[in-house]
Design an enzyme around this catalytic site. Structure first.
Site: not given
Length: 612
Positions: A132, A137-138, A157, A159, A324, A353
């Site tokens: 964090n 910006n959490d 949180g 980032d 993905d 994947e």
């Protein structure tokens, strides 16, 4: 004036915002494919006729049953970098409104950018759980879910700023590329931290930072000679995606009608005996109810996804993709998507994947596969993930009594199927990731077992990937939920009890794990014999496995004793690889080992020997 504003308000029309969204938001001149399809979104915009300035030719205009969309395809060939003007009018003469659109100058050499290869080691991290760097910006008013570090499945949180602040740590570990799980906005009301339910694919989630922060991450990696890999999702979006709430066309997502879940049976993609209904249920069924399944067979969807991917490559100066749920996509559509990107960037690597437990089924999805060619299929996908290798690494070291197919035979048998892959050096190898059991949980933080697993990962063919925290002994039980295999990295948050990002802050166990991992992968960085050398492996005896990596200049001998007892053996049977070499230097301990006679191995141990 007040009366005019009132009329505009009640009719839902605004004087200056008829175009609410333009995607891609800008583009570049000089692209290999000069066709650009710009999507304009606004209330009843389809009633207007578009035109464009500077003599630029409009090749096609597509309108759907939703009047809020219009797709305008223009030819940018020989159009220099400039700002164009799109004009929209509802009659023959009067222009009702305009929209500026910028063609930027493309970075020199952009098309020939290098990507990640077998010379790299990818470090996989989950941004929300790594560090964090900016607590401000959490939580963010623009998105629903707020930070709750006490919730294992909530936002914690982490980032982009946290990643940037710890890039030197990642580099010290021996990693040369960073693969972060998706960073685009995911506005799901819960569980949004993983990022796979994206709600805006042109915007970084504000809880991670801004688009500009992502550009800064890319630049900071480049300063360190490192690469940035974006985790791209072609199969689905999140149910909060703004386009899902106002679909451009009914066929933008798969509907049965409405929701129907995938059967997850990817073998139906190539099973010649599969029923059409089973195949459709796999490919068109939704992954989960909160993830609308995108229809790649729809040309508008496919083009949107292709341009979005290329936009991120140019915009953020990316070095590669991981895709993905690759094999859940419409296979013809996803192969076109992949080819369009690699046509634009010939050296660009994309790993898909393809989570299957059979080498032939995984090899089917790699570019120029002879297995796929049987069905006249080419995915154009440069790299696939070695899930069978992962399974072997996560099981073999708990099997002390090797039978016909146990213990080190699992590693041998995995490599015995390498002939199925058209490019074995471009297979992504790993011992775990963000969706699997934690290696150190499986092996109960047995450091000797970790050493064996990492030594194989660092020396076998392919592109190794390390999951964040493994290098400090981080464990976690998938049986308790995904949150337990995605713990916060210690020291990433203010007030943490200790800081494993620094040598002085690590516990003794963390130091032991980190020092071993760092030494091993730092050594690997400059070893062409590992990156592109040939492999010879020998049948394991008594759970002892020996293989060689070699080229015209060097030979590396890897010896793994997976037995719980001391093992001594003669090296005569390895003569074709040992040749005139007399000794080898263990890259970890620095000790010299005689390889011309008998080798004695401690229980559950490994040596990586540079032969002299």
């Amino acid at each position: 004036m007040k009366k005019l504003l009132y009329i505009l308000l009640v009719t839902g029309v605004t004087a200056f915002a008829q175009v609410e969204r333009t995607e891609p938001p800008f583009w570049w001149s000089g692209m290999n494919n000069p066709e650009l399809q710009v999507m304009f979104y606004g209330k009843n915009i389809a009633q207007y006729t578009p035109s464009v300035s500077d003599g630029v030719v409009i090749n096609n205009v597509v309108k759907t049953e939703n009047p809020n969309y219009v797709f305008v395809t223009v030819d940018t060939k020989n159009v220099s970098a400039k700002t164009l003007t799109f004009s929209f009018k509802n009659g023959k003469d009067k222009v009702d409104f305009t929209q500026k659109y910028e063609l930027k100058q493309r970075k020199a050499g952009s098309a020939n950018r290098e990507s990640y290869t077998s010379a790299d080691m990818l470090y996989l991290l989950m941004p929300d759980r790594f560090a964090n760097g900016n607590p401000d910006n959490d939580s963010h008013k623009a998105v629903t879910e707020k930070a709750d570090r006490a919730n294992p499945n909530g936002r914690h949180g982490g980032d982009i700023e946290g990643i940037i602040k710890n890039l030197d740590y990642i580099k010290e570990l021996g990693a040369t590329a960073v693969w972060a799980t998706p960073l685009c906005e995911d506005n799901d009301p819960r569980g949004s931290y993983h990022g796979y339910g994206q709600s805006d694919v042109y915007k970084i989630d504000p809880r991670y930072g801004t688009n500009e922060d992502y550009l800064r991450l890319s630049a900071e990696l480049k300063k360190r000679g490192m690469k940035l890999v974006l985790d791209y999702v072609t199969n689905h979006w999140g149910a909060q995606h703004w386009m899902y709430k106002d679909l451009p066309t009914y066929e933008w997502v798969h509907q049965f009608p409405g929701y129907s879940q995938s059967n997850y049976r990817m073998a139906t993609q190539f099973d010649v005996n599969a029923s059409k209904s089973d195949k459709r249920q796999c490919v068109d069924g939704w992954f989960v109810p909160s993830m609308p399944d995108l229809n790649q067979s729809n040309p508008l969807v496919l083009n949107y996804l292709t341009q979005n991917a290329i936009w991120w490559i140019e915009y953020a100066d990316l070095d590669g993709f991981r895709v993905d749920t690759y094999s859940y996509n419409d296979k013809e559509g996803i192969s076109k998507w992949t080819k369009a990107i690699t046509d634009e960037y010939p050296k660009f690597n994309i790993v898909g994947e393809v989570w299957m437990n059979d080498q032939a089924q995984m090899a089917y999805w790699q570019k120029d596969s002879k297995v796929g060619a049987i069905q006249s299929f080419n995915s154009y996908l440069p790299s696939v993930m070695d899930f069978t290798g992962m399974d072997a690494l996560a099981q073999a070291f708990n099997e002390d009594d090797a039978g016909w197919d146990r213990g080190m035979y699992k590693m041998y048998n995995n490599l015995a199927n390498d002939f199925l892959y058209p490019n074995i050096n471009s297979v992504l190898t790993f011992a775990e990731n963000h969706d699997t059991g934690r290696l150190n949980e499986i092996y109960k933080n047995d450091f000797k077992k970790y050493q064996m697993a990492m030594a194989i990962l660092a020396t076998e063919r392919g592109i190794p990937q390390l999951y964040y925290g493994s290098e400090i002994g981080m464990a976690g039980d998938k049986g308790k939920g995904d949150g337990d295999i995605r713990h916060d990295f210690p020291g990433g948050w203010k007030g943490d009890s200790h800081n494993a990002f620094t040598a002085s802050g690590r516990t003794e166990q963390e130091k032991q794990y980190f020092d071993y991992t760092s030494k091993l992968f730092t050594w690997r960085k400059n070893k062409a014999v590992i990156h592109s050398g040939k492999t010879t492996q020998y049948l394991p005896y008594d759970n002892v496995y020996v293989y060689f990596r070699y080229n015209e200049k060097e030979t590396v001998m890897v010896v793994v004793n997976n037995a719980p007892a001391v093992k001594a053996f003669n090296t005569d049977r390895f003569a074709e690889n040992i040749k005139a070499y007399k000794s080898g230097t263990d890259v970890i301990t620095g000790k010299t080992v005689n390889v011309a006679g008998e080798i004695t191995m401690e229980p559950k141990s490994v040596m990586v020997l540079e032969l002299k």
